[in-house]
Write an enzyme that holds these catalytic residues in place. Sequence first.
Site, PDB file in Angstrom:
ATOM      1  N   ASP A   1      -6.776   5.454 -11.969  1.00 15.72           N
ATOM      2  CA  ASP A   1      -6.840   5.810 -10.551  1.00 15.72           C
ATOM      3  C   ASP A   1      -5.473   6.312 -10.041  1.00 15.72           C
ATOM      4  O   ASP A   1      -4.491   5.586 -10.096  1.00 15.72           O
ATOM      5  CB  ASP A   1      -7.286   4.541  -9.799  1.00 15.72           C
ATOM      6  CG  ASP A   1      -7.267   4.654  -8.289  1.00 15.72           C
ATOM      7  OD1 ASP A   1      -7.011   5.747  -7.763  1.00 15.72           O
ATOM      8  OD2 ASP A   1      -7.531   3.619  -7.627  1.00 15.72           O
TER       9      ASP A   1
ATOM     10  N   HIS B   1      -6.194   0.982  -3.264  1.00 17.73           N
ATOM     11  CA  HIS B   1      -5.761   1.653  -4.498  1.00 17.73           C
ATOM     12  C   HIS B   1      -4.346   1.240  -4.900  1.00 17.73           C
ATOM     13  O   HIS B   1      -3.497   0.998  -4.050  1.00 17.73           O
ATOM     14  CB  HIS B   1      -5.800   3.180  -4.308  1.00 17.73           C
ATOM     15  CG  HIS B   1      -7.161   3.700  -3.985  1.00 17.73           C
ATOM     16  ND1 HIS B   1      -8.079   4.034  -4.952  1.00 17.73           N
ATOM     17  CD2 HIS B   1      -7.768   3.915  -2.791  1.00 17.73           C
ATOM     18  CE1 HIS B   1      -9.188   4.459  -4.363  1.00 17.73           C
ATOM     19  NE2 HIS B   1      -9.032   4.391  -3.058  1.00 17.73           N
TER      20      HIS B   1
END
Length: 494
Positions: A192, A366
Site C-alpha cells: 500500500d 494507511h
Amino acid sequence: TTPGMRIIPLGGLGEVGKNITLYECEGDMLLVDCGLVFPDSEMFGIDLVIPDFTYVVQNKDRIKGVIITHGHEDHIGSLPYLLRQVNLPIYATRLTIGLIKNKLEEHGLLGSTKFVEIAPKNKFKLGCFTIEPIHVNHSIPDAVAFAIECPAGIVIQTGDFKIDYTPLTGGPTDLTTIAEYGRRGVLALLSDSTNAERPGFTATEHKVAESVSNLFRQAAKQRIIIATFASNLYRIQQMIDLAVENGRKVAVSGRSMANNTQMALELGYLHAPEGVLIDLEMINRYPPEKIVLITTGSQGEPLSALSRMAGSSHRNVRVGPGDFIIISANPIPGNEKMVTKVVNGLLSLGAEVIYESMYDVHVSGHACQEEQKLMLTLANPQYFLPVHGEYKQLKKHALTAMKLGIPEKNILIAANGDSINLSRDAMTLGEPVQAGAVMVDGLGVGDVGNVVLRDRRHLSQDGLVIVVATVDNKTGQVLAGPDLVSRGFVYVRE
C-alpha cells in the site's frame, strides 16, 4: 528452470481506487479485490468508474475465485458489475461478506453468488495457490493482507494497512506472520503506497478517541452531529461509547450509514446498550444535549445527509445555533471545495463546526513511511511492486525501498494492464493486456465513452446552436422557419 508466475494489475495503479489484481501460475488464476473509483470533475454526469473486465471475461474458466482484502468501495465496489458477467466464488472475512451482500442485494445478484468466509491464520487452497489471510489494521475491521503461495514462490499483497499498536479492537497488524514468511523467502511484495509521501508513523485511533471525548465535553449543552465514512465502524463505535458515557442517545442518518450500522450490530462488530440507538424520526423528542447524530457526507457529496443539512433540505434535521458539528474525515484529494461548501453552509446556519486538521478528529487508515519500511524489512522480498497510489506515491515508495537496500532492478512501478512475469531468476514484462476505465452512467455500463464525455465537455463550455428549417426537396423552397434554438450560447430572447 524455476517455475514462473504472472501478476497483472487491472486497476489501482497510478490512481487511488478500483483495485483489482490478477495472479496466474500453472494455468490457474485468481483475482484479488474488485473495486471502483468515483469520477473526477471532468467526467460530466458519470456516477462511478469500474475496471475493464475484458481480460477477466476472456479467462473466466481459469479463475478460481475472487479474494477480498477488506470492505471498502475501492476494493469491493465493482463486484456487482463483474458478477453480472462472470459467476465467481468470493472469499472474504465475515464483515466484508456482510458489506458485499448488502451491495449485491441492491443489484439482485445475492442468490447466484457463492461466498466462502475466511479468517486470519486459516489457509485455503485455490487451484495451485495456497492463500493465508493475515490480520492488518485499517480504518475498517476485518481487513487482511494475503500471503499467496504457488510453485513459483510466495507473494504478499498487503491490501490497505497501517500498523497500530493500540487499535480499538482486534490487536495490532500480525507482523510475526509476515516476518515468518520473510524468513522463508518472499518472491514479491505488493504494498500500500497511499501515504508514501508522509514521514513517520500514522497516528493511532486512540488519538481520535481522546480529542473527540474533549469535544463532547466542550459541546455540553449542544446537539452533536458527527460526519464520517459509513464504513468506519471503529469511529461509529467510539461515538456510541462516548454517547453512553455522556448520557446521550444515538441516531444515524444516511442510507449507507443505516445499512452498515444495522448489519454490523447483527454480526457483532458494533455494540450498543439497549435503548441507546434511536430512530432518526425520534430525535426531536429529546433535548439537544441528549442527542448524537452520526451521518454520512464527510466528503461534501452533494446528495449526502450532511450536504442536505447544510442546504436546509434534510427531512428530519434542521441545523441551527444549538448544533456542534464534527467532520471526522480528511477530504479525499479533489473534494476540498465540496467540503468547504458544506462547512460554509453549516456555519452560516449558526452551527459550530470542527473539521479536518483543526483538531485530531481523524487519523488515516494507511501506513506512513516508517510503517512501510517495517513491512518491507520484515517481508524482505526479492522483488518489490508498490501498488495502491498515484504515480508520485508509487515513486516515493520505490525510493523508500531502494534506501532499504532493495536493488533498483528488482523494483517495478507497473501500470494497469502490465503483465509482470516473475521467477526466482528474473522479473520481466510480457505483452500488456486490455485494462482501463469503464464508466457507469445511470444504468448504462460502458456506453458512455471518451467521445460522449468530450461532447459533454464542449456543451458545458460552449453551449449549442441548432437551426431548424423545413425545405421542399423538389424546389428547394423554405416552407417553415428557419428557427434558431440555442442552449448555453447567448441569451436569445432578444
